[in-house]
Write a protein that holds these residues in place. Structure first.
Motif, PDB file in Angstrom:
ATOM      1  N   ALA A  47      37.504  -7.047  71.505  1.00 29.79           N
ATOM      2  CA  ALA A  47      38.373  -8.197  71.759  1.00 29.79           C
ATOM      3  C   ALA A  47      38.978  -8.641  70.435  1.00 29.79           C
ATOM      4  CB  ALA A  47      37.595  -9.342  72.392  1.00 29.79           C
ATOM      5  N   VAL A  49      41.409 -11.755  68.970  1.00 30.32           N
ATOM      6  CA  VAL A  49      42.114 -13.019  69.170  1.00 30.32           C
ATOM      7  C   VAL A  49      42.972 -13.267  67.942  1.00 30.32           C
ATOM      8  CG1 VAL A  49      41.892 -15.506  69.528  1.00 30.32           C
ATOM      9  CG2 VAL A  49      40.257 -13.943  70.603  1.00 30.32           C
ATOM     10  N   GLY A  53      47.013 -17.180  69.092  1.00 30.56           N
ATOM     11  CA  GLY A  53      46.338 -17.407  70.358  1.00 30.56           C
ATOM     12  C   GLY A  53      46.381 -16.251  71.325  1.00 30.56           C
ATOM     13  N   THR A  54      47.180 -15.222  71.043  1.00 29.01           N
ATOM     14  CA  THR A  54      47.205 -14.074  71.941  1.00 29.01           C
ATOM     15  C   THR A  54      45.893 -13.303  71.852  1.00 29.01           C
ATOM     16  OG1 THR A  54      48.280 -12.702  70.260  1.00 29.01           O
ATOM     17  CG2 THR A  54      49.709 -13.836  71.841  1.00 29.01           C
ATOM     18  N   VAL A  55      45.518 -12.695  72.980  1.00 30.84           N
ATOM     19  CA  VAL A  55      44.233 -12.004  73.089  1.00 30.84           C
ATOM     20  C   VAL A  55      44.465 -10.576  73.555  1.00 30.84           C
ATOM     21  CG1 VAL A  55      41.970 -11.997  74.224  1.00 30.84           C
ATOM     22  CG2 VAL A  55      43.063 -14.179  73.641  1.00 30.84           C
ATOM     23  N   GLN A 207      34.954 -11.117  74.158  1.00 29.66           N
ATOM     24  CA  GLN A 207      35.989 -12.148  74.202  1.00 29.66           C
ATOM     25  C   GLN A 207      35.427 -13.493  73.752  1.00 29.66           C
ATOM     26  OE1 GLN A 207      37.673 -13.138  78.068  1.00 29.66           O
ATOM     27  NE2 GLN A 207      39.591 -13.747  77.117  1.00 29.66           N
ATOM     28  N   MET A 211      36.500 -15.493  70.276  1.00 33.43           N
ATOM     29  CA  MET A 211      36.964 -16.881  70.354  1.00 33.43           C
ATOM     30  C   MET A 211      36.130 -17.783  69.441  1.00 33.43           C
ATOM     31  SD  MET A 211      39.598 -17.224  72.426  1.00 33.43           S
ATOM     32  CE  MET A 211      39.576 -18.890  73.121  1.00 33.43           C
ATOM     33  N   ARG A 214      37.126 -17.977  65.638  1.00 41.17           N
ATOM     34  CA  ARG A 214      38.475 -18.395  65.245  1.00 41.17           C
ATOM     35  C   ARG A 214      38.472 -19.339  64.045  1.00 41.17           C
ATOM     36  NH1 ARG A 214      40.546 -21.044  70.560  1.00 41.17           N
ATOM     37  NH2 ARG A 214      38.316 -21.572  70.609  1.00 41.17           N
ATOM     38  N   ALA A 277      43.338 -12.622  62.451  1.00 37.80           N
ATOM     39  CA  ALA A 277      42.641 -12.270  63.685  1.00 37.80           C
ATOM     40  C   ALA A 277      41.139 -12.500  63.588  1.00 37.80           C
ATOM     41  CB  ALA A 277      42.908 -10.806  64.049  1.00 37.80           C
TER      42      ALA A 277
END
Length: 314
Positions: A47, A49, A53-55, A207, A211, A214, A277
């Motif tokens: 994953a 991020v 904000g795009t994943v 994911q 997150m 971040r 990222a």
């Protein structure tokens, strides 16, 4: 450091997933921890991020796994919020050059662990986080903090994993008691270890983990929620991840991947490209140093394809 176009990054992720599916040397799962021995070695997830904000997800990116030592990043963040730089009187900031559960250096260095990401250092961090709390409260604080970072309250602690580690973690028990003898553990060893084993038993998907990372990507800011730590502290946590995040293979990881990262024996790796990222990979098979074999290869592929190494001018 720039990011590739979204379509290009999606293609890179697809290529990594396809390549990892063909790998035959996948390492061995951490069979010494009950509950991890039965995880299928063919799993792989990734994953990414982005700062905007795009994943980007690939493979088994939504399947929870035991994050184990990756939790040390979040525990360290909490402890620094409680005691600040006073923590460094009890824990060093140097690579250990030894396996994550080694006891050898503690005697020569008077019970002061080399860094907060080897087991001894993480146990001291757990001792800091226990201060003023009962173990249940400290464990709850850690869980709520991870919920906050990931923006997801479905994340849980796997009690069977924590219990299994408590029943078999004899080296960690020895480390805790040894540091207690030097006066570098302020609470009873069994209480501190209860907190430590439970934080290691956090279950998160790639994911969710990406997150949660971040704030380290964005100089301490959590999108939509505000500041977690100041920019200086975020940079220093990233520095420790780069130099100490893969135990006695940290230098090799920096050489091959060039991105701050923290591994766990559940097969996960959290990696951070500052300003660009937050990345999580997972494959449960471990190499000889206790780091995810496929996860390390995947991050090396990603770094090469994107130029995201912190040592790159791209």
């Amino acid at each position: 450091m720039s990011a590739p176009a979204s379509s290009d990054l999606s293609a890179i992720v697809e290529n990594i997933v396809a390549t990892m599916a063909q790998e035959t040397h996948r390492g061995k799962v951490a069979s010494y921890i009950p509950g991890l021995a039965c995880v299928p070695v063919n799993k792989f997830g990734i994953a990414i991020v982005m700062a905007d904000g795009t994943v980007h997800l690939g493979g088994d990116a939504l399947e929870p796994f035991s994050i184990q030592s990756i939790s040390k990043v979040f525990a360290l963040t909490l402890a620094l919020g409680k005691v600040g730089d006073q923590l460094w009187r009890r824990v060093g900031r140097e690579p250990s050059g030894n396996p994550f559960n080694s006891i050898m250096q503690l005697e020569a260095e008077h019970g002061i662990p080399r860094n907060p990401f080897i087991n001894a250092g993480a146990i001291v961090v757990a001792d800091v986080n226990l201060a003023g709390h009962m173990p249940r409260e400290a464990i709850g604080e850690m869980l709520r903090f991870v919920h906050y970072l990931a923006g997801d309250e479905s994340i849980v602690i796997e009690e069977d994993i924590a219990r299994g580690e408590a029943e078999t973690g004899f080296r960690n028990i020895a480390l805790a008691n040894y540091m207690r003898a030097f006066g570098n553990l302020h609470h009873p060893a069994d209480l501190v270890l209860g907190c430590y084993f439970h934080q290691c038993a956090l279950a998160m998907s790639c994911q969710q983990l990406a997150m949660a990372g971040r704030y380290l990507m964005l100089d301490g800011m959590l999108p939509g929620s505000g500041r977690v730590v100041n920019a200086r502290r975020a940079r220093r946590i990233n520095a420790l991840m780069l130099t100490c995040g893969h135990y006695d293979a940290s230098g090799d990881f920096a050489f091959r991947v060039g991105i701050p990262g923290k591994s766990g024996v559940g097969g996960g790796i959290l990696a951070v490209v500052p300003g660009v990222a937050s990345i999580a990979v997972w494959s449960p098979g471990l190499n000889e140093n206790g780091n995810s074999a496929l996860g390390t290869r995947a991050l090396e592929m990603l770094s090469e394809a994107t130029g995201w190494s912190v040592f790159s001018a791209r």
